[in-house]
Scaffold this motif. Structure first.
Motif, short mmCIF file in Angstrom:
data_model
loop_
_atom_site.label_atom_id
_atom_site.label_comp_id
_atom_site.label_asym_id
_atom_site.label_seq_id
_atom_site.Cartn_x
_atom_site.Cartn_y
_atom_site.Cartn_z
N SER A 7 0.83 -1.21 0.00
CA SER A 7 0.00 0.00 0.00
C SER A 7 0.86 1.26 0.00
O SER A 7 0.59 2.22 -0.73
N LYS A 10 2.62 1.62 -3.57
CA LYS A 10 1.81 2.11 -4.69
C LYS A 10 1.47 3.60 -4.52
O LYS A 10 1.40 4.34 -5.52
N ASP A 28 -4.54 3.54 -7.31
CA ASP A 28 -5.96 3.19 -7.41
C ASP A 28 -6.18 1.71 -7.66
O ASP A 28 -7.33 1.27 -7.81
N LEU A 29 -5.11 0.93 -7.71
CA LEU A 29 -5.22 -0.52 -7.83
C LEU A 29 -5.23 -1.15 -6.45
O LEU A 29 -4.76 -0.55 -5.47
N THR A 30 -5.77 -2.34 -6.35
CA THR A 30 -5.68 -3.07 -5.09
C THR A 30 -4.25 -3.54 -4.88
O THR A 30 -3.45 -3.59 -5.83
N ASP A 31 -3.92 -3.91 -3.65
CA ASP A 31 -2.58 -4.41 -3.38
C ASP A 31 -2.29 -5.65 -4.23
O ASP A 31 -1.17 -5.83 -4.73
N GLU A 32 -3.29 -6.50 -4.39
CA GLU A 32 -3.11 -7.71 -5.19
C GLU A 32 -2.84 -7.37 -6.66
O GLU A 32 -2.00 -7.99 -7.31
N GLU A 33 -3.55 -6.37 -7.17
CA GLU A 33 -3.35 -5.96 -8.57
C GLU A 33 -1.96 -5.36 -8.77
O GLU A 33 -1.32 -5.58 -9.80
N THR A 72 -12.43 6.30 -11.14
CA THR A 72 -11.77 7.05 -10.07
C THR A 72 -12.26 8.49 -9.97
O THR A 72 -12.00 9.16 -8.99
#
Length: 226
Positions: A7, A10, A28-33, A72
């Motif tokens: 987090s 990014k 704006d992406l998830t941690d997984e992405e 977003t």
């Protein structure tokens, strides 16, 4: 050494310690992405070292940019800027407005009164820009390339510096007018910094700009957002 979470990583690309306008979408992406983005990027880099095909890298970045930017925006509008064209294009007078931050050399709008603000300074003051009412700059359509400058805290301007037509297509529109495809390309063209107060843009600036364009008898408006 301080450990860093995904987090934190990014977010650092969006006006943080690793600020990079080409990769600020990562926040704006998830941690997984984000993890998947970097893992796949390294795989594709390995393949590119073997065959020299850069397109897979470009496509990969574009794919994740789209994921990051979808949904977003905080501002929604009931109407759009698009209207059915009734006149023939070769009879129409077109104007250009771009939210790109272009201005003519020697006519710097001097945001916040700062003389010769740099691109880095603009990025550092992005929060201030987002509170500011935008100012429309006039750019004659015969402005030589070396006289056109650009500064914008919301995107990487290097591509626009290399080729102004990337996001301020005055040369292409001049060509369309010269070839008779459009009736006329009105001079001047206009630009402003799109990273601004959206409420002030909508409620204060736009009504004045629309009146100005009506007075110039513009039939069609080319809008270039960034």
């Amino acid at each position: 050494m301080t450990e860093e979470t995904i987090s934190q990583l990014k977010k650092s690309f969006s006006y943080g310690s690793r600020s990079d306008m080409n990769f600020k979408f990562l926040k704006d992406l998830t941690d997984e992405e984000v993890t998947k983005f970097f893992q796949e990027l390294l795989w594709k880099l390995g393949d590119t070292l073997d065959d020299g095909n850069l397109q897979r890298i470009i496509s990969h970045i574009y794919q994740y940019q789209q994921k990051g930017y979808v949904g977003t925006g905080r501002f929604k509008y009931e109407t759009t800027a698009f209207t059915q064209v009734e006149l023939q294009k070769d009879k129409m007078r077109f104007a250009l407005i771009a939210s790109t931050g272009h201005f003519v050399q020697g006519q710097d709008p001097k945001p916040f009164g700062v003389e010769d603000m740099t691109q880095n300074q603009a990025e550092e003051r992005i929060t201030d820009f987002l509170r500011l009412e935008p100012e429309l700059t006039s750019i004659p359509t015969n402005t030589p390339p070396d006289q056109l400058k650009v500064r914008h805290g919301g995107y990487d301007v290097r591509g626009a510096i290399m080729d102004r037509n990337v996001n301020f297509p005055i040369d292409r529109l001049n060509e369309l007018a010269a070839d008779g495809i459009i009736g006329e390309f009105s001079s001047p063209a206009y630009s402003f910094v799109g990273a601004c107060s959206q409420m002030r843009l909508q409620n204060h600036a736009l009504p004045r700009w629309i009146e100005k364009l009506h007075n110039e008898e513009i039939h069609g408006l080319i809008l270039v957002p960034v």
